[in-house]
Design a protein around this motif. Structure first.
Motif, short mmCIF file in Angstrom:
data_model
loop_
_atom_site.label_atom_id
_atom_site.label_comp_id
_atom_site.label_asym_id
_atom_site.label_seq_id
_atom_site.Cartn_x
_atom_site.Cartn_y
_atom_site.Cartn_z
N GLU A 107 0.80 -1.23 0.00
CA GLU A 107 0.00 0.00 0.00
C GLU A 107 0.83 1.28 0.00
O GLU A 107 0.52 2.22 -0.74
CB GLU A 107 -0.95 0.04 1.20
N VAL A 108 1.85 1.35 0.82
CA VAL A 108 2.61 2.59 0.93
C VAL A 108 3.25 2.94 -0.41
O VAL A 108 3.13 4.07 -0.90
CB VAL A 108 3.68 2.51 2.05
N LYS A 109 3.91 1.97 -1.02
CA LYS A 109 4.58 2.26 -2.29
C LYS A 109 3.58 2.52 -3.42
O LYS A 109 3.81 3.38 -4.27
CB LYS A 109 5.56 1.15 -2.64
N LEU A 110 2.47 1.80 -3.43
CA LEU A 110 1.44 2.08 -4.44
C LEU A 110 0.84 3.46 -4.23
O LEU A 110 0.53 4.16 -5.19
CB LEU A 110 0.36 1.01 -4.41
N SER A 111 0.70 3.87 -2.97
CA SER A 111 0.18 5.22 -2.70
C SER A 111 1.17 6.28 -3.18
O SER A 111 0.76 7.35 -3.66
CB SER A 111 -0.13 5.40 -1.22
N GLN A 112 2.46 5.99 -3.09
CA GLN A 112 3.47 6.91 -3.60
C GLN A 112 3.36 7.06 -5.12
O GLN A 112 3.52 8.16 -5.67
CB GLN A 112 4.87 6.44 -3.21
N LEU A 113 3.09 5.94 -5.81
CA LEU A 113 2.89 6.00 -7.26
C LEU A 113 1.64 6.82 -7.60
O LEU A 113 1.64 7.60 -8.56
CB LEU A 113 2.80 4.60 -7.85
N ALA A 114 0.59 6.65 -6.80
CA ALA A 114 -0.63 7.45 -7.00
C ALA A 114 -0.32 8.94 -6.81
O ALA A 114 -0.77 9.77 -7.60
CB ALA A 114 -1.73 7.00 -6.04
N ASP A 115 0.45 9.26 -5.79
CA ASP A 115 0.84 10.66 -5.56
C ASP A 115 1.67 11.19 -6.72
O ASP A 115 1.50 12.33 -7.16
CB ASP A 115 1.65 10.80 -4.26
N HIS A 116 2.57 10.36 -7.22
CA HIS A 116 3.45 10.77 -8.32
C HIS A 116 2.63 11.15 -9.56
O HIS A 116 3.03 12.03 -10.32
CB HIS A 116 4.43 9.63 -8.64
N LYS A 122 -5.26 15.66 -1.98
CA LYS A 122 -4.39 15.69 -0.81
C LYS A 122 -5.18 15.26 0.41
O LYS A 122 -6.35 15.57 0.54
CB LYS A 122 -3.83 17.10 -0.60
N GLY A 123 -4.52 14.55 1.30
CA GLY A 123 -5.18 14.12 2.52
C GLY A 123 -5.89 12.78 2.40
O GLY A 123 -6.41 12.27 3.38
N GLU A 124 -5.91 12.22 1.20
CA GLU A 124 -6.53 10.90 1.01
C GLU A 124 -5.71 9.86 1.76
O GLU A 124 -4.49 10.00 1.91
CB GLU A 124 -6.58 10.57 -0.49
N SER A 125 -6.34 8.82 2.25
CA SER A 125 -5.63 7.78 3.00
C SER A 125 -4.69 7.00 2.08
O SER A 125 -4.89 6.93 0.86
CB SER A 125 -6.62 6.82 3.65
#
Length: 193
Positions: A107-116, A122-125
């Motif tokens: 999840e953490v790394k996939l969330s980083q890709l989503a942010d990228h 902003k502020g989404e879990s």
């Protein structure tokens, strides 16, 4: 082939053998693919989009040459060996399913890709960001008429494919979560049409 490059970039990024260079190469590849793949697919005369996809493929290759791939490739290789399923097609079908099954481990790394890619507000879990990235892959597949399952996977072949996939992946690939036969069989059942 574009989704194959995306698989290289994503599996490299979420794995545990990254360097500063492979991380950046993965990020560059994911962004270029997101921005150019559908255009290159629908408009082959767009030389800029095609050139950007070549660059993305190169960056993804740089990333996985050092950081390796993961279980998507293990399963894809068996589908190619048993049924001649084209490698890029297999990766495209399998990628979102494997990412879903990793769950919290990726999840953490996939969330980083989503942010990228600025996929969420902003502020989404972290969990919602990861889901948004996986949904992006599903949406890309749908737009390019890539199926969600593979025709012709036979029940009788699954035990052998599971063993071969695990022999390839464990312990070589630095995946976010180590799987056994049960988890690997689940992927084959999910992609079986």
């Amino acid at each position: 082939t574009g989704m194959d490059a995306l698989t290289h970039a994503v599996e490299s990024y979420i794995g545990g053998s990254n360097t500063k260079e492979t991380t950046q190469a993965s990020l560059d590849a994911v962004k270029l693919i997101h921005e150019n793949l559908f255009e290159a697919y629908t408009n082959p005369s767009n030389i800029d989009a095609r050139a950007n996809m070549q660059k993305a493929s190169y960056f993804a290759g740089v990333a996985f040459s050092r950081a390796y791939v993961g279980y998507v490739h293990c399963v894809a290789h068996t589908l190619g060996g048993f049924y001649n399923v084209p490698h890029g097609l297999a990766n495209a079908v399998i990628l979102p399913h494997v990412l879903d099954q990793y769950g919290v481990a990726a999840e953490v790394k996939l969330s980083q890709l989503a942010d990228h890619l600025s996929l969420t507000a902003k502020g989404e879990s972290i969990s919602n960001k990861a889901k948004a990235f996986i949904q992006l892959i599903k949406d890309m597949n749908l737009k390019m008429n890539i199926p969600t399952q593979i025709d012709g996977v036979l029940d009788k072949d699954i035990p052998a494919m599971v063993k071969r996939a695990l022999a390839e992946g464990n312990p070589l690939y630095p995946v976010p979560q180590i799987w056994g036969e049960k988890e690997m069989e689940k992927i084959y059942r999910i992609i079986q049409k």
